[in-house]
Design a protein around this motif. Structure first.
Motif, PDB file in Angstrom:
ATOM      1  N   LEU A  29      10.753 -10.462   4.286  1.00  0.00           N
ATOM      2  CA  LEU A  29      10.911  -9.039   3.977  1.00  0.00           C
ATOM      3  C   LEU A  29      11.685  -8.368   5.097  1.00  0.00           C
ATOM      4  O   LEU A  29      11.805  -8.909   6.195  1.00  0.00           O
ATOM      5  CB  LEU A  29       9.563  -8.351   3.736  1.00  0.00           C
ATOM      6  N   ILE A  49       3.051  -8.690  -2.684  1.00  0.00           N
ATOM      7  CA  ILE A  49       2.757 -10.031  -2.212  1.00  0.00           C
ATOM      8  C   ILE A  49       1.681 -10.653  -3.091  1.00  0.00           C
ATOM      9  O   ILE A  49       0.720  -9.987  -3.472  1.00  0.00           O
ATOM     10  CB  ILE A  49       2.309 -10.001  -0.720  1.00  0.00           C
ATOM     11  N   ILE A  60       6.368 -13.115  -1.402  1.00  0.00           N
ATOM     12  CA  ILE A  60       6.814 -11.892  -2.054  1.00  0.00           C
ATOM     13  C   ILE A  60       7.138 -12.226  -3.496  1.00  0.00           C
ATOM     14  O   ILE A  60       7.987 -13.078  -3.790  1.00  0.00           O
ATOM     15  CB  ILE A  60       8.058 -11.295  -1.347  1.00  0.00           C
ATOM     16  N   TYR A  98       7.328  -3.849  -1.722  1.00  0.00           N
ATOM     17  CA  TYR A  98       7.183  -5.289  -1.914  1.00  0.00           C
ATOM     18  C   TYR A  98       5.781  -5.532  -2.468  1.00  0.00           C
ATOM     19  O   TYR A  98       4.834  -4.836  -2.093  1.00  0.00           O
ATOM     20  CB  TYR A  98       7.286  -6.043  -0.585  1.00  0.00           C
ATOM     21  N   TYR A 142      10.614   1.878  -0.378  1.00  0.00           N
ATOM     22  CA  TYR A 142      10.826   0.544  -0.930  1.00  0.00           C
ATOM     23  C   TYR A 142       9.482  -0.161  -1.018  1.00  0.00           C
ATOM     24  O   TYR A 142       8.633   0.014  -0.143  1.00  0.00           O
ATOM     25  CB  TYR A 142      11.777  -0.248  -0.026  1.00  0.00           C
ATOM     26  N   VAL A 151       8.411   1.392   4.294  1.00  0.00           N
ATOM     27  CA  VAL A 151       8.285   0.300   3.328  1.00  0.00           C
ATOM     28  C   VAL A 151       6.815   0.008   3.093  1.00  0.00           C
ATOM     29  O   VAL A 151       6.011  -0.016   4.040  1.00  0.00           O
ATOM     30  CB  VAL A 151       9.009  -0.961   3.843  1.00  0.00           C
ATOM     31  N   GLU A 199       9.923  -6.951  -5.690  1.00  0.00           N
ATOM     32  CA  GLU A 199      10.391  -5.922  -4.756  1.00  0.00           C
ATOM     33  C   GLU A 199      11.347  -4.984  -5.478  1.00  0.00           C
ATOM     34  O   GLU A 199      12.062  -5.384  -6.398  1.00  0.00           O
ATOM     35  CB  GLU A 199      11.085  -6.538  -3.543  1.00  0.00           C
ATOM     36  N   ARG A 200      11.324  -3.732  -5.065  1.00  0.00           N
ATOM     37  CA  ARG A 200      12.218  -2.753  -5.678  1.00  0.00           C
ATOM     38  C   ARG A 200      12.197  -1.453  -4.879  1.00  0.00           C
ATOM     39  O   ARG A 200      11.172  -1.070  -4.330  1.00  0.00           O
ATOM     40  CB  ARG A 200      11.806  -2.457  -7.120  1.00  0.00           C
ATOM     41  N   LEU A 205       3.931  -2.649   1.500  1.00  0.00           N
ATOM     42  CA  LEU A 205       3.610  -4.014   1.074  1.00  0.00           C
ATOM     43  C   LEU A 205       2.308  -3.948   0.293  1.00  0.00           C
ATOM     44  O   LEU A 205       1.256  -3.653   0.853  1.00  0.00           O
ATOM     45  CB  LEU A 205       3.469  -4.931   2.290  1.00  0.00           C
TER      46      LEU A 205
END
Length: 237
Positions: free
Chosen positions: A22, A208, A213, A206, A204, A30, A216-217, A32
């Protein structure tokens, strides 16, 4: 600012991360996302230096830091707000905050200015600065954990499930506080199970699953709550 490439990590012979990659751009926020046991906290520990990758690389500002000690990563500007709102319950709020600046203790003027900055950002901490941290509410403990991390004067902040076990009203307060940290020029990696909060604050996302991962977008690309819920439930890629 932060880049993980094919990171494999775990505990003893147990692997939790299986080639995770990532990136977090400078100034970005970001998120996660993932359920329990997917490897979110292990990922943060690998970044913070609490777990050593068995393979792959962790790079900060273009420098591979796999072999850099955790305390030296803090000096490089990396700070972790751990899961569970971990604070020193037998110490006052002010003493907890000062622990965050321990490696800066010779910079008395700078530390004093940063302490006032934390109190301005979190007025409740100033009101309760002489109270033992163990007497704080869950939301106040989370504010204290974030404030203590800020006292190290980081450039990048790692937040491990800051909304966990908090009432919805308090989650909104924490979300607003996290957004406001960008005004300080910080780069943030937010680990969460709370999809709604992540969509509210992140640039953004991610997701998991199984130590990798799986999705993601960019949030601006229109990812929505329903899509992420379907992804969690169905295991779709």
């Amino acid at each position: 600012m932060l880049k993980l490439e094919n990171v494999v990590a775990g505990y003893g012979r147990t692997r939790i991360l299986h080639g995770l990659s990532l990136e977090v751009p400078r100034g970005g926020l970001v998120a996660l996302l993932g359920g329990n046991g997917t490897g979110k906290s292990t990922c943060l520990k690998a970044i913070a230096g609490l777990v050593t990758p068995q393979d792959g690389t962790v790079a900060l500002d273009g420098r591979v830091i796999n072999d850099v000690a955790a305390e030296d990563r803090t000096a490089m500007g990396l700070s972790l707000v751990p899961q569970g709102k971990e604070i020193f319950g037998g110490m006052s709020v002010a003493e907890n905050l000062m622990m965050g600046a321990y490696h800066r203790r010779r910079d008395k003027a700078g530390v004093a200015a940063d302490l006032e900055g934390v109190y301005t950002r979190f007025p409740r901490l100033k009101e309760r600065r002489r109270v033992l941290a163990g007497m704080l509410s869950g939301g106040e403990r989370q504010m204290l954990s974030i404030g203590r991390a800020l006292m190290s004067r980081p450039t990048m902040l790692l937040l491990d499930e800051p909304s966990a076990a908090l009432a919805p009203r308090v989650v909104e307060e924490i979300a607003e506080a996290i957004l406001s940290l960008r005004d300080l020029g910080l780069t943030l990696l937010l680990v969460e199970q709370n999809v709604g909060m992540a969509l509210e604050v992140a640039d953004y996302l991610y997701v998991i699953r199984g130590g990798r991962i799986a999705f993601e977008r960019a949030v601006d690309d229109g990812v929505g709550m329903d899509e992420l819920r379907d992804f969690y439930l169905s295991g779709a890629h």
